[in-house]
Design a protein around this motif. Structure first.
Motif, short mmCIF file in Angstrom:
data_model
loop_
_atom_site.label_atom_id
_atom_site.label_comp_id
_atom_site.label_asym_id
_atom_site.label_seq_id
_atom_site.Cartn_x
_atom_site.Cartn_y
_atom_site.Cartn_z
N GLN A 56 -3.16 19.97 8.30
CA GLN A 56 -2.03 20.27 9.18
C GLN A 56 -1.13 19.05 9.30
OE1 GLN A 56 -3.60 21.59 12.94
NE2 GLN A 56 -4.64 23.34 12.04
N LEU A 57 -1.73 17.88 9.43
CA LEU A 57 -0.97 16.64 9.55
C LEU A 57 -0.13 16.39 8.30
CD1 LEU A 57 -0.38 14.10 11.23
CD2 LEU A 57 -2.35 13.03 10.10
N ARG A 63 4.43 16.76 3.55
CA ARG A 63 3.46 16.67 2.46
C ARG A 63 2.79 18.02 2.25
NH1 ARG A 63 5.60 12.20 2.07
NH2 ARG A 63 4.57 10.18 2.14
N LYS A 64 3.57 19.08 2.42
CA LYS A 64 3.03 20.44 2.32
C LYS A 64 2.44 20.71 0.93
CE LYS A 64 4.70 25.09 2.67
NZ LYS A 64 5.84 25.92 3.00
N ASN A 65 3.10 20.23 -0.13
CA ASN A 65 2.57 20.45 -1.48
C ASN A 65 1.22 19.77 -1.66
OD1 ASN A 65 4.73 22.03 -2.26
ND2 ASN A 65 5.85 20.31 -3.18
N LEU A 66 1.09 18.56 -1.12
CA LEU A 66 -0.20 17.87 -1.19
C LEU A 66 -1.26 18.61 -0.39
CD1 LEU A 66 -1.98 15.52 -2.07
CD2 LEU A 66 -1.08 14.21 -0.11
N ALA A 67 -0.90 19.08 0.80
CA ALA A 67 -1.84 19.85 1.62
C ALA A 67 -2.30 21.10 0.87
CB ALA A 67 -1.20 20.22 2.95
N GLN A 69 -2.34 21.57 -2.41
CA GLN A 69 -3.18 21.17 -3.54
C GLN A 69 -4.59 20.80 -3.09
OE1 GLN A 69 -2.25 21.47 -6.75
NE2 GLN A 69 -4.37 21.00 -7.23
N VAL A 70 -4.70 20.07 -1.99
CA VAL A 70 -6.02 19.72 -1.45
C VAL A 70 -6.77 20.99 -1.09
CG1 VAL A 70 -7.23 18.63 0.49
CG2 VAL A 70 -5.37 17.41 -0.67
N ARG A 71 -6.09 21.93 -0.43
CA ARG A 71 -6.75 23.17 -0.02
C ARG A 71 -7.21 23.98 -1.22
NH1 ARG A 71 -9.12 25.41 4.55
NH2 ARG A 71 -10.00 27.25 3.60
N LEU A 72 -6.42 24.01 -2.29
CA LEU A 72 -6.84 24.72 -3.51
C LEU A 72 -8.14 24.12 -4.05
CD1 LEU A 72 -3.44 25.18 -5.41
CD2 LEU A 72 -4.91 26.99 -4.50
N ASN A 73 -8.25 22.80 -4.00
CA ASN A 73 -9.46 22.13 -4.47
C ASN A 73 -10.64 22.39 -3.54
OD1 ASN A 73 -8.94 20.43 -6.99
ND2 ASN A 73 -7.13 20.04 -5.74
N VAL A 74 -10.40 22.43 -2.24
CA VAL A 74 -11.47 22.76 -1.28
C VAL A 74 -11.96 24.19 -1.54
CG1 VAL A 74 -11.97 23.21 1.16
CG2 VAL A 74 -10.75 21.13 0.49
N ASP A 75 -11.03 25.13 -1.70
CA ASP A 75 -11.41 26.51 -1.99
C ASP A 75 -12.25 26.59 -3.27
OD1 ASP A 75 -10.07 27.39 0.29
OD2 ASP A 75 -8.30 28.09 -0.80
N ALA A 76 -11.84 25.86 -4.30
CA ALA A 76 -12.59 25.87 -5.57
C ALA A 76 -13.98 25.28 -5.38
CB ALA A 76 -11.81 25.11 -6.64
N ALA A 77 -14.09 24.22 -4.58
CA ALA A 77 -15.39 23.59 -4.35
C ALA A 77 -16.33 24.50 -3.56
CB ALA A 77 -15.20 22.26 -3.61
N LEU A 78 -15.77 25.31 -2.67
CA LEU A 78 -16.59 26.21 -1.85
C LEU A 78 -16.97 27.51 -2.58
CD1 LEU A 78 -14.87 25.90 1.63
CD2 LEU A 78 -17.09 24.98 0.94
N GLU A 104 1.20 27.62 5.94
CA GLU A 104 2.10 28.01 7.04
C GLU A 104 1.40 28.83 8.12
OE1 GLU A 104 2.83 28.81 3.81
OE2 GLU A 104 4.38 27.34 3.36
N SER A 105 0.64 29.83 7.71
CA SER A 105 -0.01 30.71 8.69
C SER A 105 -1.39 30.22 9.10
CB SER A 105 -0.13 32.13 8.13
OG SER A 105 -1.10 32.17 7.10
N GLY A 106 -1.98 29.35 8.30
CA GLY A 106 -3.33 28.87 8.58
C GLY A 106 -4.41 29.86 8.20
N ARG A 107 -4.07 30.85 7.41
CA ARG A 107 -5.04 31.87 7.01
C ARG A 107 -5.51 31.65 5.57
NH1 ARG A 107 -1.04 35.08 9.47
NH2 ARG A 107 -1.73 35.84 11.49
#
Length: 140
Positions: A56-57, A63-67, A69-78, A104-107
């Motif tokens: 969120q920060l 830094r939305k694109n970085l956020a 990209q990080v989330r895509l990697n977290v999803d892949a790791a999980l 944006e929505s947090g979903r």
């Protein structure tokens, strides 16, 4: 003691709890709500408030694109752990798992495609789950 069958609603509740536990233990952020719906050979899962504070920060500071990209990697790791939860609870193979997160929505949305439609499970085959109450801030 005779085995009892688990209803779809009970399976969906088991999924919700197991997924909240997974995100809390692996990501350090527990979604506020996890909704699961089984239909035929598909399982749809929606996580509400699935974005951790650091992401969120980043998003709030241009830094939305970085956020994302990080989330895509977290999803892949999980993904392997999510597949394991699905297969443990339903007793059928998950042949595909599709995930996407909206910063944006947090979903987070997850769709699992199963090899076959699950039948109601006998509770003796569902791995035990320690039911504990974990608040969104991590207190037990």
């Amino acid at each position: 003691m005779p085995a009892t069958k688990v209803t779809r609603q009970q399976l969906e509740q088991i999924f919700s709890h197991r997924i909240q536990q997974l995100y809390h233990s692996r990501v350090g952020h527990q979604p506020d709500r996890v909704s699961c719906q089984l239909f035929d050979n598909k399982l749809a899962i929606v996580l509400e408030n699935a974005i951790s504070r650091p992401l969120q920060l980043l998003a709030e500071n241009d830094r939305k694109n970085l956020a994302q990209q990080v989330r895509l990697n977290v999803d892949a790791a999980l993904k392997p752990e999510l597949v394991q939860i699905i297969e443990d609870v339903l007793g059928v193979e998950a042949i595909d798992l599709l995930t996407d997160t909206s910063i944006e929505s947090g979903r987070t949305g997850i769709i699992a495609v199963l090899a076959v439609a699950p039948t109601d499970r006998d509770t003796t085959f569902i791995p035990p789950v320690k039911l504990e109450t974990v608040s969104a801030d991590g207190d037990r």
